[in-house]
Design an enzyme around this catalytic site. Sequence first.
Site, PDB file in Angstrom:
ATOM      1  N   LYS A 123      14.249   7.024  49.312  1.00  0.00           N
ATOM      2  CA  LYS A 123      15.347   6.111  49.649  1.00  0.00           C
ATOM      3  C   LYS A 123      16.453   6.851  50.437  1.00  0.00           C
ATOM      4  O   LYS A 123      16.139   7.673  51.293  1.00  0.00           O
ATOM      5  CB  LYS A 123      15.874   5.430  48.394  1.00  0.00           C
ATOM      6  CG  LYS A 123      14.752   4.715  47.623  1.00  0.00           C
ATOM      7  CD  LYS A 123      15.232   3.838  46.514  1.00  0.00           C
ATOM      8  CE  LYS A 123      14.048   3.187  45.819  1.00  0.00           C
ATOM      9  NZ  LYS A 123      14.449   2.237  44.768  1.00  0.00           N
TER      10      LYS A 123
ATOM     11  N   GLY B 293      14.572   0.665  39.311  1.00  0.00           N
ATOM     12  CA  GLY B 293      15.810   1.395  39.070  1.00  0.00           C
ATOM     13  C   GLY B 293      16.580   0.937  37.856  1.00  0.00           C
ATOM     14  O   GLY B 293      17.720   1.341  37.650  1.00  0.00           O
TER      15      GLY B 293
ATOM     16  N   ASN C  58       9.187   7.394  47.059  1.00  0.00           N
ATOM     17  CA  ASN C  58      10.173   6.818  47.969  1.00  0.00           C
ATOM     18  C   ASN C  58      11.536   7.441  47.682  1.00  0.00           C
ATOM     19  O   ASN C  58      12.163   7.134  46.666  1.00  0.00           O
ATOM     20  CB  ASN C  58      10.212   5.299  47.776  1.00  0.00           C
ATOM     21  CG  ASN C  58      11.236   4.617  48.666  1.00  0.00           C
ATOM     22  OD1 ASN C  58      11.754   5.218  49.614  1.00  0.00           O
ATOM     23  ND2 ASN C  58      11.533   3.371  48.371  1.00  0.00           N
TER      24      ASN C  58
ATOM     25  N   HIS D  95       9.804  -3.749  51.174  1.00  0.00           N
ATOM     26  CA  HIS D  95      10.369  -3.256  49.924  1.00  0.00           C
ATOM     27  C   HIS D  95      11.468  -4.209  49.454  1.00  0.00           C
ATOM     28  O   HIS D  95      12.174  -4.809  50.251  1.00  0.00           O
ATOM     29  CB  HIS D  95      10.929  -1.849  50.115  1.00  0.00           C
ATOM     30  CG  HIS D  95      11.305  -1.168  48.842  1.00  0.00           C
ATOM     31  ND1 HIS D  95      12.491  -1.419  48.190  1.00  0.00           N
ATOM     32  CD2 HIS D  95      10.658  -0.251  48.091  1.00  0.00           C
ATOM     33  CE1 HIS D  95      12.548  -0.684  47.096  1.00  0.00           C
ATOM     34  NE2 HIS D  95      11.451   0.034  47.004  1.00  0.00           N
TER      35      HIS D  95
ATOM     36  N   GLU E 107      14.344  -3.870  48.359  1.00  0.00           N
ATOM     37  CA  GLU E 107      15.694  -3.605  48.866  1.00  0.00           C
ATOM     38  C   GLU E 107      15.843  -4.082  50.305  1.00  0.00           C
ATOM     39  O   GLU E 107      16.931  -4.496  50.719  1.00  0.00           O
ATOM     40  CB  GLU E 107      16.002  -2.110  48.733  1.00  0.00           C
ATOM     41  CG  GLU E 107      16.147  -1.694  47.276  1.00  0.00           C
ATOM     42  CD  GLU E 107      15.858  -0.242  47.010  1.00  0.00           C
ATOM     43  OE1 GLU E 107      15.866   0.152  45.834  1.00  0.00           O
ATOM     44  OE2 GLU E 107      15.627   0.515  47.979  1.00  0.00           O
TER      45      GLU E 107
ATOM     46  N   SER F  26      10.319   1.693  37.958  1.00  0.00           N
ATOM     47  CA  SER F  26      10.714   2.622  36.888  1.00  0.00           C
ATOM     48  C   SER F  26       9.526   3.409  36.338  1.00  0.00           C
ATOM     49  O   SER F  26       9.365   3.566  35.123  1.00  0.00           O
ATOM     50  CB  SER F  26      11.427   1.869  35.762  1.00  0.00           C
ATOM     51  OG  SER F  26      12.655   1.331  36.228  1.00  0.00           O
TER      52      SER F  26
ATOM     53  N   GLU G 205       5.825  -4.521  43.013  1.00  0.00           N
ATOM     54  CA  GLU G 205       7.037  -3.970  42.401  1.00  0.00           C
ATOM     55  C   GLU G 205       7.895  -5.116  41.882  1.00  0.00           C
ATOM     56  O   GLU G 205       8.626  -5.748  42.650  1.00  0.00           O
ATOM     57  CB  GLU G 205       7.813  -3.120  43.415  1.00  0.00           C
ATOM     58  CG  GLU G 205       7.928  -3.732  44.817  1.00  0.00           C
ATOM     59  CD  GLU G 205       9.029  -3.103  45.635  1.00  0.00           C
ATOM     60  OE1 GLU G 205       9.399  -1.960  45.359  1.00  0.00           O
ATOM     61  OE2 GLU G 205       9.536  -3.782  46.537  1.00  0.00           O
TER      62      GLU G 205
END
Length: 257
Positions: free
Chosen positions: A14, A181, A12, A101, A103, A220, A175
């Site tokens: 992003k 991250g 991904n 996702h 985010e 990560s 996730e």
Amino acid sequence: MSTTPKMLIAGNWKMYKTEAQAVELASGLAAGLRDVLPEDREILLLPPFTTLKAVAETIRGRERLFLGGQNFYPSSEGAFTGEIAPFMLVDAGCTHALVGHSERRHVLKESDRFIAQKTAFGLQAGLHMILCIGETLDQRTHGSVENVLKGQLRLGLAEVDKDGVTPDRLTIAYEPVWAIGTGKVAQTEDIVAAHDLVRKTLQELFPRCGDEIRILYGGSVKPDNAGAILDLDNVNGVLVGGASLQVDSFTAIASAV
């Protein structure tokens, strides 16, 4: 005999990479993976919208190398300024798409109902949908992991035709939000427990194929932990963020054993 699809290694990108940078990365990955990608794996690239066409041309004809969209709006067309339809993704060369996702859920405030609409609409449009689920650190701390994961799965798949789903059209990505991250990776026992819970829920929702739908781990993922993660029970691939933006690191993850 099991018909479980190959492991999926998804990158991904992003909101990174211009068109020229995306082509350079895709070219490097296509060349670097040619001789080292294990036979039991597929690669999915998820670049920004503005680079999809260029990346599609770059990887055209490459076996086991696929293209996906990071997002879309659940409508064929319309007055939805700034949005993109799933059919536009297909037109750009995509076979896959992400939905749910963390985010999109936590930064852009997408609801479970909206995520469910997108999941169902994307499948109807012919895309292979990857539904992301995962708990926040606060939810884990308060012992809510099971309720969160089951809830996000059931709500996210609520509008899906349960009899029409096949393992080659739907993937789940677990996730843990607190590991995205941050450099933190869930402990082995946490990943195994979460993926086991997801598997059992999928078996309940899809009695015909729930044991064959792929479950990815995302959070990560790096070259030095990818092999161990991929070796765990019910881990059928990984969803990679930052480490997918460099040829060397993503190639190492994709070929990790």
